[in-house]
Design a protein around this motif. Structure first.
Motif, PDB file in Angstrom:
ATOM      1  N   SER A   1       0.839  -1.197   0.000  1.00  0.00           N
ATOM      2  CA  SER A   1       0.000   0.000   0.000  1.00  0.00           C
ATOM      3  C   SER A   1       0.877   1.250   0.000  1.00  0.00           C
ATOM      4  O   SER A   1       2.004   1.228   0.470  1.00  0.00           O
ATOM      5  CB  SER A   1      -0.940   0.034   1.206  1.00  0.00           C
ATOM      6  N   VAL A   2       0.319   2.312  -0.545  1.00  0.00           N
ATOM      7  CA  VAL A   2       0.969   3.625  -0.570  1.00  0.00           C
ATOM      8  C   VAL A   2      -0.060   4.651  -0.121  1.00  0.00           C
ATOM      9  O   VAL A   2      -1.166   4.678  -0.654  1.00  0.00           O
ATOM     10  CB  VAL A   2       1.488   3.985  -1.971  1.00  0.00           C
ATOM     11  N   SER A   3       0.304   5.491   0.809  1.00  0.00           N
ATOM     12  CA  SER A   3      -0.636   6.512   1.264  1.00  0.00           C
ATOM     13  C   SER A   3      -0.430   7.782   0.442  1.00  0.00           C
ATOM     14  O   SER A   3      -0.314   7.723  -0.769  1.00  0.00           O
ATOM     15  CB  SER A   3      -0.471   6.758   2.757  1.00  0.00           C
ATOM     16  N   ALA A   4      -0.389   8.908   1.103  1.00  0.00           N
ATOM     17  CA  ALA A   4      -0.257  10.169   0.385  1.00  0.00           C
ATOM     18  C   ALA A   4       1.045  10.225  -0.403  1.00  0.00           C
ATOM     19  O   ALA A   4       2.076   9.733   0.037  1.00  0.00           O
ATOM     20  CB  ALA A   4      -0.321  11.344   1.352  1.00  0.00           C
ATOM     21  N   MET A   5       0.965  10.849  -1.569  1.00  0.00           N
ATOM     22  CA  MET A   5       2.149  11.085  -2.393  1.00  0.00           C
ATOM     23  C   MET A   5       2.209  12.564  -2.741  1.00  0.00           C
ATOM     24  O   MET A   5       1.196  13.276  -2.660  1.00  0.00           O
ATOM     25  CB  MET A   5       2.108  10.245  -3.666  1.00  0.00           C
ATOM     26  N   GLY A   6       3.380  13.003  -3.125  1.00  0.00           N
ATOM     27  CA  GLY A   6       3.479  14.423  -3.430  1.00  0.00           C
ATOM     28  C   GLY A   6       4.756  14.779  -4.154  1.00  0.00           C
ATOM     29  O   GLY A   6       5.607  13.930  -4.428  1.00  0.00           O
TER      30      GLY A   6
ATOM     31  N   ARG B   1       1.120  -6.421   4.671  1.00  0.00           N
ATOM     32  CA  ARG B   1       0.050  -5.980   5.550  1.00  0.00           C
ATOM     33  C   ARG B   1       0.575  -5.628   6.936  1.00  0.00           C
ATOM     34  O   ARG B   1       0.070  -4.714   7.591  1.00  0.00           O
ATOM     35  CB  ARG B   1      -0.997  -7.075   5.660  1.00  0.00           C
ATOM     36  N   PHE B   2       1.622  -6.315   7.390  1.00  0.00           N
ATOM     37  CA  PHE B   2       2.088  -6.135   8.753  1.00  0.00           C
ATOM     38  C   PHE B   2       3.416  -5.377   8.837  1.00  0.00           C
ATOM     39  O   PHE B   2       3.985  -5.248   9.907  1.00  0.00           O
ATOM     40  CB  PHE B   2       2.217  -7.494   9.432  1.00  0.00           C
ATOM     41  N   SER B   3       3.897  -4.892   7.703  1.00  0.00           N
ATOM     42  CA  SER B   3       5.179  -4.194   7.724  1.00  0.00           C
ATOM     43  C   SER B   3       5.012  -2.782   8.274  1.00  0.00           C
ATOM     44  O   SER B   3       3.931  -2.189   8.210  1.00  0.00           O
ATOM     45  CB  SER B   3       5.783  -4.139   6.324  1.00  0.00           C
ATOM     46  N   ARG B   4       6.095  -2.254   8.792  1.00  0.00           N
ATOM     47  CA  ARG B   4       6.082  -0.882   9.279  1.00  0.00           C
ATOM     48  C   ARG B   4       6.113   0.070   8.080  1.00  0.00           C
ATOM     49  O   ARG B   4       6.917  -0.100   7.171  1.00  0.00           O
ATOM     50  CB  ARG B   4       7.293  -0.639  10.163  1.00  0.00           C
ATOM     51  N   PRO B   5       5.248   1.066   8.053  1.00  0.00           N
ATOM     52  CA  PRO B   5       5.267   2.009   6.929  1.00  0.00           C
ATOM     53  C   PRO B   5       6.525   2.865   6.941  1.00  0.00           C
ATOM     54  O   PRO B   5       7.016   3.245   7.999  1.00  0.00           O
ATOM     55  CB  PRO B   5       4.013   2.866   7.153  1.00  0.00           C
ATOM     56  N   ARG B   6       7.023   3.135   5.752  1.00  0.00           N
ATOM     57  CA  ARG B   6       8.216   3.965   5.603  1.00  0.00           C
ATOM     58  C   ARG B   6       7.981   5.046   4.567  1.00  0.00           C
ATOM     59  O   ARG B   6       7.182   4.878   3.640  1.00  0.00           O
ATOM     60  CB  ARG B   6       9.409   3.107   5.161  1.00  0.00           C
ATOM     61  N   GLU B   7       8.697   6.126   4.740  1.00  0.00           N
ATOM     62  CA  GLU B   7       8.640   7.230   3.784  1.00  0.00           C
ATOM     63  C   GLU B   7       9.772   7.062   2.776  1.00  0.00           C
ATOM     64  O   GLU B   7      10.890   6.675   3.129  1.00  0.00           O
ATOM     65  CB  GLU B   7       8.777   8.568   4.497  1.00  0.00           C
TER      66      GLU B   7
END
Length: 122
Positions: A30-35, A104-110
């Motif tokens: 998954s990817v959240s906000a992008m910019g 699904r269970f990974s820590r989100p990273r920027e």
């Protein structure tokens, strides 16, 4: 390995247009906000535009009405359509993905792209 691959920069005359693209590659859950952000020598990186997964957008004051950000969630790709370009838009433009998960269970990273140069000059 997650990478942000940018394309579309270059040299354009004042008043012209360019379209930047940024694709998130790798094993993506998954990817959240992008910019998009931009930076010139000796200055801090500044916001150009952001977009959420629900297509809610936000723009820096200097580009409102001239730039349009969009995204294709299926392709994990964000675009920046730049019009009525001015010499002061000259900068290195960086793509950002705020929160990327590889499972699904990974820590989100920027993540940040490597930057693409936009030069507005006659």
């Amino acid at each position: 390995q997650v990478q942000l691959v940018e394309s579309g920069g270059g040299l354009v005359q004042p008043g012209g247009s360019l379209r930047l693209s940024c694709a998130v590659s790798g094993n993506i859950f998954s990817v959240s906000a992008m910019g998009w952000y931009r930076q010139t020598a000796g200055k801090e990186r500044e916001l150009v535009a952001t977009i959420t997964t629900n297509k809610i957008t936000d723009y820096g004051d200097s580009v409102k009405g001239r730039f349009t950000i969009s995204r294709d969630n299926a392709k994990n790709t964000v675009y920046l359509q730049m019009s009525s370009l001015k010499p002061e838009d000259t900068a290195a433009y960086y793509c950002n993905a705020e929160s990327v998960k590889t499972s699904r269970f990974s820590r989100p990273r920027e993540y940040w792209g490597q930057g693409t140069q936009v030069t507005v000059s006659s």
